[in-house]
Design an enzyme around this catalytic site. Sequence first.
Site, PDB file in Angstrom:
ATOM      1  N   GLY A  56       0.800  -1.084   0.164  1.00 49.29           N
ATOM      2  CA  GLY A  56      -0.174  -0.100   0.010  1.00 49.29           C
ATOM      3  C   GLY A  56       0.926   1.185  -0.184  1.00 49.29           C
ATOM      4  CB  CYS A  83       5.380  -3.923   0.247  1.00 46.40           C
ATOM      5  SG  CYS A  83       5.985  -2.398   0.034  1.00 46.40           S
ATOM      6  CE1 TYR A  84       0.832   1.113   5.342  1.00 43.34           C
ATOM      7  CE2 TYR A  84      -0.554  -0.839   5.835  1.00 43.34           C
ATOM      8  CZ  TYR A  84      -0.290   0.419   6.122  1.00 43.34           C
ATOM      9  OH  TYR A  84      -0.900   1.099   7.099  1.00 43.34           O
ATOM     10  CG  HIS A 170       5.448  -5.578  -4.655  1.00 41.61           C
ATOM     11  ND1 HIS A 170       4.384  -5.361  -4.185  1.00 41.61           N
ATOM     12  CD2 HIS A 170       6.335  -4.575  -4.268  1.00 41.61           C
ATOM     13  CE1 HIS A 170       4.348  -4.351  -3.397  1.00 41.61           C
ATOM     14  NE2 HIS A 170       5.556  -3.840  -3.451  1.00 41.61           N
ATOM     15  CD  GLU A 172       2.515  -8.208  -5.427  1.00 37.77           C
ATOM     16  OE1 GLU A 172       3.232  -9.043  -4.813  1.00 37.77           O
ATOM     17  OE2 GLU A 172       2.102  -7.067  -5.237  1.00 37.77           O
ATOM     18  CG  ASP A 228     -13.149  -6.448 -22.423  1.00 32.76           C
ATOM     19  OD1 ASP A 228     -12.533  -7.452 -22.784  1.00 32.76           O
ATOM     20  OD2 ASP A 228     -12.511  -5.427 -22.202  1.00 32.76           O
ATOM     21  CE  LYS A 375      -9.038  -7.119 -23.490  1.00 28.70           C
ATOM     22  NZ  LYS A 375     -10.089  -6.179 -23.582  1.00 28.70           N
TER      23      LYS A 375
END
Length: 519
Positions: A56, A83-84, A170, A172, A228, A375
């Site tokens: 964050g 992290c945060y 991170h 991710e 979409d 997507k």
Amino acid sequence: MDTILILDFGSQTTQLISRRLREMGFHTNIIPGDAAFSPDLLGKEHIVRGLIFSGGPASVYEADAPQLDPAFLACGLPILGICYGLQRMTEDLGGKVQARETREYGRAGIKYLSNHPLFSGIPEGFISWMSHGDSLLELAPGFSMVAVSEHGMPACAAHPGKNIVGIQFHPEVTHCEYGNRILSNFAAGICQAKAEWKVEHYLLAAQESIRSRTQKRKVLLLISGGVDSTVLGALLVKTLECDQVYLMYVDTGLMRKNENEEVIKTLNSLGAKHIHVIHAEADFLTALAGKHEPEEKRRIIGDLFMQIQEREIQKLDLGDYLLAQGTLYTDMIESGKGIGKNAAVIKSHHNVRSPLVEAKRNAGLILEPLADLYKDEVRSLGIALGLPDSIVYRHPFPGPGLAVRILGDVTREKADLLREADAIFITELKNRDLYRKIWQAFAVLLPIRSVGVAGDARGYGYVLALRAITSADGMTADVYPFEMKDLLEISSLITNKLKAIGRVSYDISSKPPATIEWE
Ligand code: XMP
């Protein structure tokens, strides 16, 4: 189903944590980081096997930094702080976090000080991805340092007895080596969660939620012809009674070549009962005349969409209808509307911004079943719904259409010219078997002309830029590395067929710093 519960402290990449876990088959739930603890959160239908505290933008020592209910730390489940998340738990458990001189942004090699199952099977020295100014100054009691960065900064701390671990980097983001392995070491290894999630589960859950939100009401979906909204159209038609679903397609005059015909054919093939096609090319071109500024163009198009929509809806008898939108997570986050509330507004994508949409959202009458998908996940959903590859693998197209690819003012002549140039480019990519290797490709008409020579005569034609990128989700993008031969041949084809184009260039910018679209 086994679940990993993610507490979101406002990072732009919170949803990516969930998406990476889903990719590996783990079901996830995201809740706000400052949510009050309740045993219900740990699951009735889905059993929570572990918690992740996200990153964050705040500093834990600031007064208004998001707080964490201590009951989460005491609930006994394995915890991974990122992290945060690591800093929050360190501060809350009696350690200390401070802004340090050495800030770390980007790549940083990782050195182990001890073994931890989070790094099982991952060689020392792997490259992590850092993004922090604050660091741990003192560990909380009972914690020990598991790894440091190549700059000697804390990279991982863990409390073995409590099964709590935190990392400063991170896992991710795609730039982090072994990122998926770290997340699966946590989910499968430490939490013992079973990987049971499939897109079919998402489909069933989305259908259930659509039915319960909709009840007997009617649902209106504006179809753009893109992947979409087409997938969402299919989802609605296959979920609700066909009398409930109203599909509306506005022809803005800013679509790709032959798109109108294809869209209408697709809508028919979906088996929808109410399809309304509105021809509004003249309205859009008149409203855009003389307008140069990108955000103004986007605003005009968005507002006109809404005006036309309202005008046309009045002609239908829809009552207290729900407005469905094919908004994806990337649209939300780039418009500052992600779960991470601090995300900056990068572009005002019309489908999340308009006052009517906001009013519908506030009235609880907006349906955005794709809003936490990326997507490629929407494509998998399209396949699960039985849509053909030609629709599902179509390159994305922005809501404002060719207007954001005609730099500066938009005219019908320019739109026609760009449509032709774009069609030549795309047809060539298909002929050369390159279309599916590229995430998005298109042509952009620049507001400059340059001198040329053709058959001894001096020419003064437009400059056309070609863009082709690879990406996993549109959040970041790399330039597609064409063979020079392909570029030369495509350039010749375009300038030979279209006399008004004098020069073709290839855009070699990645995202970031450039965005995918030029405006
Ligand atoms: P950017 O240009 O922001 O684009 O890097 C990321 C992805 O989003 C598409 N895009 C839009 N999609 N409405 C949409 O539905 C919009 O206003 C819009 N603007 C950009 C873009 O084509 C790319 O795939």
